[in-house]
Design an enzyme around this catalytic site. Structure first.
Site, short mmCIF file in Angstrom:
data_model
loop_
_atom_site.label_atom_id
_atom_site.label_comp_id
_atom_site.label_asym_id
_atom_site.label_seq_id
_atom_site.Cartn_x
_atom_site.Cartn_y
_atom_site.Cartn_z
N ASN A 10 138.04 61.68 25.25
CA ASN A 10 136.71 60.85 25.38
C ASN A 10 135.65 61.20 26.01
OD1 ASN A 10 136.30 57.34 26.47
ND2 ASN A 10 135.58 58.20 24.84
N ARG A 13 133.63 64.30 21.51
CA ARG A 13 133.52 63.81 20.04
C ARG A 13 133.32 62.34 19.88
NH1 ARG A 13 138.56 66.71 17.69
NH2 ARG A 13 139.32 66.00 19.90
#
Length: 154
Positions: A10, A13
């Protein structure tokens, strides 16, 4: 429409997808119709901000983003979100392991939205260092997801 984008940590992407999708939704005048969030399958980066090269790519593409902190998906998220969209096959495997059985139908591989990219992954730019490739793959898929969601909302 509640959409959750998921990747391993996290920090690359999924937050890029979150802010890029928010940008697309805003340009369509649909901000009030969506809740868009990103999270991780792992706890590796919890509390960390977006990876600096990911931020630089968003700045370069004139996509607004906020300071944020990596967060891990929780059981309740599987019930709350309408769509849980993972970036690669390992994300999907991890999500299906975590998901209550009745929510597995909400889990999707991001690039499965298009026939040309079906069953392919968004490579992790943490390892590839190719944030332009990541941006392009995300953008094409997110445009298709937006069209799908707009049809569903009619």
């Amino acid at each position: 429409m509640k959409v959750l984008f998921v990747c391993l940590g996290n920090i690359c992407r999924s937050p890029m997808a979150e802010f890029m999708f928010k940008d697309l939704v805003e340009k369509e005048g649909l901000t009030e119709k969506f809740e868009i969030v990103s999270k991780a399958t792992s706890s590796y980066e919890i509390g960390n901000d977006m990876y600096p090269p990911a931020k630089r790519k968003l700045v370069e593409k004139r996509i607004k983003f906020d300071k944020r902190f990596a967060n891990q998906i929780k059981k309740d998220d599987f019930h709350y979100f309408d769509y849980i969209i993972g970036m690669d096959h390992q994300n999907i495997i991890n999500l299906k392991r975590m998901a209550p059985k009745e929510t597995e139908n909400k889990i999707h591989l991001l690039l499965d939205i298009n026939d040309e990219t079906k069953n392919t992954e968004v490579p992790d730019p943490w390892y590839t260092d190719d944030f332009e490739e990541t941006y392009n793959l995300l953008r094409n898929a997110l445009l298709s997801w937006l069209e799908r969601f707009k049809k569903e909302m009619l």
